[in-house]
Structures are given as structure tokens and as C-alpha cells.
Scaffold this motif. Sequence first.
Motif, PDB file in Angstrom:
ATOM      1  N   GLN A 530      27.327 -88.991 -11.060  1.00  0.00           N
ATOM      2  CA  GLN A 530      26.158 -88.876 -10.253  1.00  0.00           C
ATOM      3  C   GLN A 530      25.527 -90.283  -9.926  1.00  0.00           C
ATOM      4  OE1 GLN A 530      23.395 -86.290 -12.482  1.00  0.00           O
ATOM      5  NE2 GLN A 530      24.387 -84.444 -11.786  1.00  0.00           N
ATOM      6  N   GLU A 531      25.413 -91.219 -10.874  1.00  0.00           N
ATOM      7  CA  GLU A 531      24.944 -92.559 -10.579  1.00  0.00           C
ATOM      8  C   GLU A 531      25.878 -93.151  -9.696  1.00  0.00           C
ATOM      9  OE1 GLU A 531      24.642 -94.375 -14.155  1.00  0.00           O
ATOM     10  OE2 GLU A 531      22.691 -93.489 -14.911  1.00  0.00           O
ATOM     11  N   SER A 532      27.267 -93.238  -9.737  1.00  0.00           N
ATOM     12  CA  SER A 532      28.140 -93.628  -8.747  1.00  0.00           C
ATOM     13  C   SER A 532      28.113 -93.009  -7.435  1.00  0.00           C
ATOM     14  CB  SER A 532      29.616 -93.330  -9.345  1.00  0.00           C
ATOM     15  OG  SER A 532      30.609 -93.914  -8.527  1.00  0.00           O
ATOM     16  N   THR A 533      28.006 -91.814  -7.095  1.00  0.00           N
ATOM     17  CA  THR A 533      27.702 -91.195  -5.990  1.00  0.00           C
ATOM     18  C   THR A 533      26.538 -91.660  -5.114  1.00  0.00           C
ATOM     19  OG1 THR A 533      29.062 -89.189  -6.646  1.00  0.00           O
ATOM     20  CG2 THR A 533      27.631 -88.960  -4.844  1.00  0.00           C
ATOM     21  N   ALA A 534      25.404 -91.786  -5.953  1.00  0.00           N
ATOM     22  CA  ALA A 534      24.047 -92.226  -5.664  1.00  0.00           C
ATOM     23  C   ALA A 534      24.153 -93.733  -5.032  1.00  0.00           C
ATOM     24  CB  ALA A 534      23.017 -92.040  -6.547  1.00  0.00           C
ATOM     25  N   GLY A 535      24.741 -94.326  -5.754  1.00  0.00           N
ATOM     26  CA  GLY A 535      25.038 -95.986  -5.100  1.00  0.00           C
ATOM     27  C   GLY A 535      25.796 -95.983  -4.117  1.00  0.00           C
TER      28      GLY A 535
END
Length: 540
Positions: A530-535
Motif C-alpha cells: 500500500q505504501e509503494s502504491t501511494a508513493g
Amino acid sequence: MSALSDLRTSCINFSSYPENLLNPQVERELLRLYKKRLAERKDRDLFEPPSSSAFKIPVRDIGGHGPSSEPKQNILDIASLGSWLGDLTLNPDDSSTAHKDPLCRFVYLVSPGHNFPLELSKEALQRIFSYHQIEPWVLDFLFVYGKGSRRREARYNGFRTESTIKSNADTINMLRRSNKQYHLCYDIKSVSQDEEGNPNDIVVRHATIYHQFDVRTKRQLWIIGDPHAQLKRLLEKEYPPSQTNLDKFDDLAQGFKTSLNIHSLFIRWAQREGRSLLHALDTNVDKLTATPLSSVTVITLENVQFQVEKLKEAAAVLRLNDEILSSLQDFYSGIVKDLISTITLDLDSVSNDFNVEIGQQLRETRMLNNHINTLVRILEDRQTAEVFELQNRAMEAQEKAARKQEAANDRQERLNEEMFKLTEESVKAQGIATKKQEEANDRQELLNKKMFTLTQKSQKEAVTMRIITVITLLYLPATFVSTFFSTDVIKFQPEKAYSKRALGAWFGFTLPLLFMTAGGAWWYDRKKKQESTAGEEEEE
């Protein structure tokens, strides 16, 4: 009375002129042609409409009788014209309406200028010509007048005569007409400098003279096409209206002499400005030839050409007048012979004086013409020199332009050579750059292949590590519990080889710990994704 009756019928049918003439000397077909040509000349062209305020026919009678005895008047309408003529159409049964023709009658056909209609109507002309039985060929001399007549006047030239001295035509004593008469019509021109407009231009004035002379009754008729009324003023000066002048017309020999004198007046009118014209032309030629050839321009050449054209026009007018004077001299030489043989009248002295006058005027005309032709040759030579000068300048300018063009071509050729060299160097540089780019592309391709191989290996290793990780996650809780149970902290009495209590405790600890470890790993992996997608979304 039959001749008078026939004349009355002709006057009644004036509108059909010239087909109404009693004894026409031309064919009927030609009469119809003249009638058609006269009908084609509309109002405001050759004639004024009858109601026009410009309607005016100056007339003068010398030695007249009754109402026609007024020496000088202007006819302003058709009714006045009929009264002046003694109109035979007023009362066909009453011959008293007829007037005896005067000894000499002048009818002036005037207009404000060359390009204006004559100041009379077509009906007035038809009535005058019908009453005096004017031959239709006189119309040829009048058709040069009216709108657009300037060029026609300069070109037209004519001399026409007719004699019935030896004929036995009917006489009309009541009108003083024996019909033993001669007719002549000619045009004559004067040429002068245009003092009001362009001083380099010339003005040609055209006059038409029709003369009728009855050798039995001494009756004279003059119809004069005189647009500027110059001849009218000249005749009034020679024969003032304030004087009777009868002594100049009441004798046949004197009347004949007077008619010749009137012709001489017209000839002198045509020649009167010849000397002043020559002086003006000489002055113009001197000005045009005084300009240095080095200062010649196209405008000066055009001025020379304009003056040459005007000189040739003046020379043409003088040649036409020369022909008229010669024809007039020949005609009167023949008439004098006819008069001497017919009525035994001694006119030799009168004829000789007239021939002398004509001879002088012919010499003057030819001298003027020769002088003008000399000026034409001078200007044509000057024109040739100016054309040659302008051509030389043009050739020099062309040569200079050619040299400039050649220099420009040389510069362009050198520029093309330099551009060619630069292009070759550029092509070589591009070839080198292309070769280096190909080498770089090859190295990059090799690197990409190595990277692809490494990536494939990394992916395989990552799969292996994930398998190992999953196996580790599965075995790690069990291993940890087994290790913990094998210590001295917890002891189970080995009463038997199999301990149900120990196995239950192992499962009791192992399974919850297994689920906790697996769930924690799943939660941590989901959070990182999720953090990678948001970035990535923020970068976009």
C-alpha cells in the motif's frame, strides 16, 4: 409657273431631302443613301433639337427685296426661317409668298467649337437646302462636324464642283433664278499654335465653303460651315453691314470679281497665322534640340515624338490646302473660259488677278510645308540620336547589371562549394556519430541482455527466497516451541515413550504462534504494498 410650282412641291417635301430635289445630278440610289446617312445623325450629334436655346442661324442678304432685305440677322426658330426664306409652303396657291433671292446671300453654320453640334436643327438644314436646291454631296462636307469630329476634320479633304452654265434648265424669274449657274464646295483649314492650352500643341480649324453663282442673274449664295464664326467676322470686316455694298454685286463682272475676292479672303484666313506658327515651331524645335544628349530622358524623347506628330499634322493640313488651292485655280480657269464663250464677257483681267493671288498663296503654302518638313527631319534626326543615346545607356546599364550578376554568381558558386564541403564534413561527422551510436547501442543491448539475465536470476532467487521464507514461517514456530520444550525449564517425566500431554502442549503453543507469525507477515507485506502504491500515485 410650272418651275415655281415644282420648287414649291420640293419645299413641301423638305423632310425627304435630298430625294425631293428637282434636278439632282446624282443617281436615285445615291440620293437614298444620303438621306439615310442624314437620318443617322441624331440631335446633339450634328444638329441641335428644334426647341434648343442654342438654335441660331446667322444670315446676311445683300441686295434683297421685301422681308428678306434685312442685311444681317439671326434666325432663332423654324417660323422665322420660313419667313426669311419666303417659305413656298405657306400658301401653295399664292405666289406672292415667294421672295426674290438677294444678289448675295450668306448663311453661316456655326457652333461653339469642333466637338459641338451645329447650331441649327436637321429640319432647318433640310428647308434651307430644299429651297436653294443644294446638291446632296454638300452633306459630305458637313458630316465632319459635331461630336467626336476633331480627328475627322484633320483627315477630311474635298473639292466638288458642278456647272449648268450650258444647260437649258427652267428658269424662275420670280426668284431671280436662271439655273445657269455653277456650284462648288470645298473645305479649307487653318493651323495655328495652341495659345490657350499646350503651347507645344497646334489647333486645326476647319471651314466648309459652298458657293453658288448664277451667271445670268448675278445671284450668289454662300453657305459657310464656320464653327468659330471667324469667317463671318472676316466678311463683315471686308463688307461692313453698315454699307450697302450693292456696287460689288449688281454687275455680273463685278459680282464675279467679288466672289473671287471672297475666296481669296478665305484662303488668306487659312494662311494668316502661318508665319507666327513657324516662329513658334522653330522655338519649340530649338528648345527640344538644345538639351544635351547626356541629359536626355524618356520624357524628353516623348516630347520630341509629340512635336514630330504635331509637325506632321500641320504639314498634312498644308498639303490638303495646297490641293484645294490648285483645284480652285483649275476650276475657275475652266469657268472663265465657259463664261467668255457663253456670255461673251471679258474676265481675263479678273481671272489673272485671281490666279496671281492663288499662285502667291500656293507658294506660301508650299514654303511653309517645306519649312515644316525640314523641322520634321531635324526632330527625327534628334529623335534618332536620343534613341541611340538611351539605347547606349540601356546597354551600359545591362552590361553593368551583367557584371554584377556575374560577380554574384561567382560569390554564389564559392558559397555553394563551401556549403558542399560543410555538407561532406557534416555527412562524415554524422557517419562517425552514427557508428558511435551503433556501438553504444550494441553495448547497451549487451548490457540489457545481461540485466535481463540478472533480472531473471533475481526473480528466480526471489521466488526461492519466498519459498524459503514461507517454509521458515511454517517451521519457525514449531522449531521454537520444540527447542523451548527441550530445555530444563519445562520437563515432562518420561514415564512412557509417548506423552499425550506433551504433544497437546506442543500443539497448543505451536498453532497459535504459527497463525500469529503468518498473520503478522501477511499484514506487514500488505502494508508495504500500500505504501509503494501511494508513493507511485504521488509521483504521477
